[in-house]
Design a protein around this motif. Structure first.
Motif: not given
Length: 373
Positions: A38, A40, A154, A321-322, A332, A335
């Motif tokens: 992930l 960011y 990350s 998870l996005d 994020a 991903v």
């Protein structure tokens, strides 16, 4: 490197049985794992990977209170308990965390190079192989937080596939993010967390990416992504719990869809099987592609038809998870998810069949993950 444990001792220590084949002394499935990366961007002036990592140690401990098995360790069962098999015990041994920095590159530059195949995502995850003769000392989850020069960061998360399947683990991460946001949405929290890693290093070079991450194994490409195909099939498709036939049919379907070919040898990992004394157990079988395909029963042709008509081919995007964020609104930027194993199993494929919970009302409840070598 630090170890994060549940914030409260686990009073009732549950265990999960792992049934391995008789030749488990050299079982390669011990090293197969699932990675989540992930990335960011910097959400505010105060935001950084160092801040997140310091705070996550509190929120992660809270989340592990609800799922203490994730902080457990793999160990061999006693002869009285099953003789020779393994079990994962929720002994509060903890999740291992690593914090590193990448001063030489910005997050967006790194992601662009990832997309252009000029970088490997395995640089941003960490894993140490489970010690086969003393598995009780090996963590089953690692989290690496990497700080980039731009302030972005990350989160690389790696979990053993013996411990938890990707779908269950993703649900845990979503619960963890909610706990994190709840804790740190308060206005009276300190700007600098107590466990702020830069305050504890003697030299700036102590946490460079090249030394902090699993750099040597990255160079050998042992965390490299294997190609996986995710199939979703009706949960009533299994007749007499014949997982081998389902695995063979899903291998055929995955090969047809991708043009790839399964390795001659593979591991069949069955998640969440019902057990007599435990809530559920995981089971591993060693198979050959030839044996599975030749073993298909004529009576299972109707299953083959169901696979062809009702099977849905998915990607890891299905994990959702996005949209995962630990800082409200900061989703994020990038991903990536993949399965990998050590160099010793680079020529071995795998099929993972994930049974739904007993109370699951979803008719498309079985997930099958076919991973080529």
């Amino acid at each position: 490197m630090q170890t994060m444990m549940p914030t409260k001792p686990t009073e009732t220590r549950k265990s999960m049985r792992i049934n391995l084949p008789p030749q488990n002394s050299n079982i390669n499935i011990l090293q197969r794992r699932f990675h989540i990366l992930l990335c960011y961007t910097k959400a505010s002036e105060e935001d950084s990977g160092w801040i997140f990592a310091g705070r996550m140690k509190e929120s992660l401990g809270k989340a592990l209170e609800e799922e203490p098995i994730l902080a457990g360790r793999l160990q061999r069962r006693s002869e009285e308990s099953g003789g020779g098999d393994f079990e994962i015990v929720s002994n509060d041994a903890g999740v291992r965390t690593v914090e590193v920095k990448a001063d030489h590159v910005k997050l967006t530059e790194f992601v662009d190079e990832l997309k252009a195949n000029k970088r490997e995502a395995n640089e941003l995850v960490f894993w140490e192989d489970i010690v086969q003769h003393n598995p009780q000392f090996s963590p089953l989850i690692y989290i690496q937080v990497t700080n980039f020069s731009c302030g972005g960061y990350s989160i690389g998360i790696t979990s053993s596939l013996l411990l938890v399947d990707p779908f269950t683990f993703s649900n845990f991460l979503k619960k963890w993010s909610k706990i994190h946001k709840t804790i740190f949405s308060r206005t009276n929290i300190p700007k600098i967390p107590y466990l702020y890693f830069p305050n504890y290093v003697s030299s700036p070079n102590d946490y460079l990416l090249i030394t902090g991450s699993n750099y040597k194994t990255c160079k050998n490409n042992t965390n490299a992504a294997a190609q996986s195909v995710i199939l979703t099939v009706p949960k009533d498709i299994l007749h007499n719990n014949n997982h081998n036939n389902l695995a063979a049919l899903c291998i055929e379907e995955a090969e047809r869809k991708t043009g790839s070919r399964m390795a001659s040898s593979l591991s069949l990992l069955l998640h969440k099987l019902p057990c007599e004394k435990e809530d559920a157990c995981n089971k591993v079988e060693m198979c050959s592609r030839k044996g599975l395909l030749e073993g298909l029963l004529v009576s299972e042709n109707k299953i083959s038809g169901l696979i062809n008509t009702n099977c849905a081919i998915r990607t890891w995007d299905e994990l959702g998870l996005d949209s995962l964020c630990f800082d409200e609104g900061n989703k994020a930027h990038y991903v990536s998810c993949w399965i990998s194993s050590s160099s010793a199993v680079s020529d071995e494929g795998s099929v993972m069949i994930i049974n739904p919970p007993g109370d699951d009302t979803d008719t498309m409840g079985i997930k099958v993950v076919v991973t080529f070598d």
